[in-house]
Design a protein around this motif. Structure first.
Motif, PDB file in Angstrom:
ATOM      1  N   SER A 200       0.851  -1.183   0.000  1.00  0.00           N
ATOM      2  CA  SER A 200       0.000   0.000   0.000  1.00  0.00           C
ATOM      3  C   SER A 200       0.888   1.235   0.000  1.00  0.00           C
ATOM      4  O   SER A 200       1.931   1.265   0.665  1.00  0.00           O
ATOM      5  N   VAL A 201       0.472   2.237  -0.759  1.00  0.00           N
ATOM      6  CA  VAL A 201       1.219   3.483  -0.896  1.00  0.00           C
ATOM      7  C   VAL A 201       0.289   4.624  -0.525  1.00  0.00           C
ATOM      8  O   VAL A 201      -0.822   4.730  -1.061  1.00  0.00           O
ATOM      9  N   VAL A 202       0.736   5.484   0.380  1.00  0.00           N
ATOM     10  CA  VAL A 202      -0.062   6.629   0.803  1.00  0.00           C
ATOM     11  C   VAL A 202       0.566   7.896   0.238  1.00  0.00           C
ATOM     12  O   VAL A 202       1.753   8.157   0.453  1.00  0.00           O
ATOM     13  N   SER A 203      -0.238   8.650  -0.496  1.00  0.00           N
ATOM     14  CA  SER A 203       0.218   9.907  -1.087  1.00  0.00           C
ATOM     15  C   SER A 203      -0.879  10.943  -0.968  1.00  0.00           C
ATOM     16  O   SER A 203      -2.014  10.704  -1.420  1.00  0.00           O
ATOM     17  N   GLU A 204      -0.568  12.060  -0.358  1.00  0.00           N
ATOM     18  CA  GLU A 204      -1.515  13.163  -0.203  1.00  0.00           C
ATOM     19  C   GLU A 204      -2.850  12.694   0.373  1.00  0.00           C
ATOM     20  O   GLU A 204      -3.929  13.084  -0.089  1.00  0.00           O
ATOM     21  N   GLY A 205      -2.770  11.812   1.368  1.00  0.00           N
ATOM     22  CA  GLY A 205      -3.970  11.350   2.065  1.00  0.00           C
ATOM     23  C   GLY A 205      -4.713  10.235   1.385  1.00  0.00           C
ATOM     24  O   GLY A 205      -5.689   9.702   1.942  1.00  0.00           O
ATOM     25  N   GLN A 206      -4.291   9.839   0.190  1.00  0.00           N
ATOM     26  CA  GLN A 206      -4.937   8.755  -0.542  1.00  0.00           C
ATOM     27  C   GLN A 206      -4.105   7.476  -0.407  1.00  0.00           C
ATOM     28  O   GLN A 206      -2.872   7.520  -0.421  1.00  0.00           O
ATOM     29  N   THR A 207      -4.781   6.340  -0.288  1.00  0.00           N
ATOM     30  CA  THR A 207      -4.096   5.050  -0.185  1.00  0.00           C
ATOM     31  C   THR A 207      -4.351   4.236  -1.442  1.00  0.00           C
ATOM     32  O   THR A 207      -5.493   4.116  -1.905  1.00  0.00           O
TER      33      THR A 207
END
Length: 376
Positions: A200-207
């Motif tokens: 899982s990758v979290v970027s700018e609050g999105q997963t």
């Protein structure tokens, strides 16, 4: 034409963290294999080494203490015409690849002799198959009539060349998009979590969830790699570049310090500074670069400078790349190098093959490029 949509529980087969020349070249290689690929691009807050480099496709002298790196550099140079042709066919963009050879200049007999010995040792390490020429002042003058009298000599590598790095960046980007690749723009990544399957990758609050993750974030790899059981011991090294106005064509070959672009402008550089994350320029270094350029080619004393910039190289302790898959979390990879132009064709070829699970398909092991070498 878009890439084939595969049945997968993930948002994409592969996430590439980093949208510079390294990440894009790998993405192009993977998307050709009908894999779904997403690139996380940090946006204008990134250091953007890909926009500040010199544009050389360079072989001679690379890997003088690592024969595997010398072979990889040469292989990539040999693969470059195919990559350039494919980029042009798909995007209509000519990256201005020219591979007619290149010169490395020396300013003393001692310096020239040291370079000759180094290239000879590289030739011996490759069973005699490592072409280069040595030209002292009189011979050099015949090849480069405008060379200055203070240049002792040069070595010539017939495999060397150069491209327009900005057109290259644009062509790789357009190829990736045209083949169905997706960008997460302004996608600063701070969390990557291995799961039972995938990541899982979290970027700018999105997963998001991906089957594989490739770290190609340049200097950002240092902080990201430990999240995946990897290491990327990289530090910044600044290079400053000067660009002079368009002049009548006089330099058909790229060189170690000066090159003339197809448009006629003159690019001068090759400074190396350990100044942390400072991307700025300094009068002192720019003056040194300009003085050396005029020493090489006195006619440049009349050329007007039009711009200058600083950019940060991504350097490991020994200067060689890190290519490694995580033993702790298979499917996570780190790719770090400072030769994103030279190695682009290798990244789109054998390195992408390796990440896709097809093996490296070369006559040496990937282990030589593991970051474990720094802890031995």
């Amino acid at each position: 034409m878009t890439n084939k949509q595969t049945a997968t529980p993930y948002d994409a087969d592969v996430a590439i963290i980093g949208g510079g020349l390294v990440g894009l070249a790998i993405a192009v290689g993977l998307i050709k294999k009908n894999l779904n690929v997403v690139i996380f691009d940090e946006g204008d807050q990134a250091f953007r080494a890909s926009r500040g480099n010199f544009g050389l496709v360079w072989v001679q002298g690379k890997g003088d203490t690592c024969v595997e790196y010398a072979r990889l550099s040469r292989l990539s140079a040999e693969l470059w015409p195919g990559l350039a042709d494919e980029l042009s066919a798909v995007t209509g963009i000519d990256v201005q690849l020219e591979q007619d050879g290149g010169f490395f200049f020396c300013f003393s007999e001692e310096e020239l002799e040291q370079r000759i010995e180094m290239l000879k040792s590289m030739r011996d390490a490759q069973d005699g198959d490592y072409p280069f020429e040595v030209l002292r002042q009189d011979e050099l003058k015949k090849r480069l009539p405008d060379i200055g009298p203070d240049v002792t000599g040069a070595t010539f590598g017939p495999l060397d060349g150069h491209v327009n790095p900005l057109l290259m960046l644009r062509a790789l980007t357009e190829y990736f998009i045209k083949r169905g690749g997706k960008f997460v723009n302004n996608g600063t990544v701070k969390e990557i979590t291995p799961e039972a399957t995938g990541f899982s990758v979290v970027s700018e609050g999105q997963t998001y969830r991906y089957g594989k993750v490739v770290l190609a974030a340049g200097l950002g790899n240092k902080a990201l790699a430990p999240l995946l059981g990897l290491e990327a011991p990289v530090e910044p090294n600044r290079g400053q570049v000067l660009v002079a106005e368009r002049v009548e064509p006089f330099l058909q070959y790229p060189t170690s310090h000066v090159r003339q672009t197809r448009e006629g402008t003159i690019q001068c550089g090759d400074s190396k500074e350990d100044v942390g994350f400072d991307e700025g320029t300094t009068t002192e270094v720019m003056a040194q670069i300009a003085k050396r350029a005029v020493t090489l080619f006195p006619k440049l004393a009349q050329a007007q400078l039009v711009r200058a910039w600083g950019a940060l190289r991504i350097m490991t302790p020994d200067g060689y790349p890190v290519y490694e898959q995580s033993q702790q979390y298979p499917g996570a990879y780190v790719v770090t190098c400072h030769s994103g132009v030279t190695l682009a064709a290798a990244h789109a070829g054998p390195i992408a093959n390796w990440i896709a699970g097809e093996g490296f398909n070369l006559d040496f092991s990937m282990e030589v490029f593991s970051a474990k070498r720094f802890s031995v």
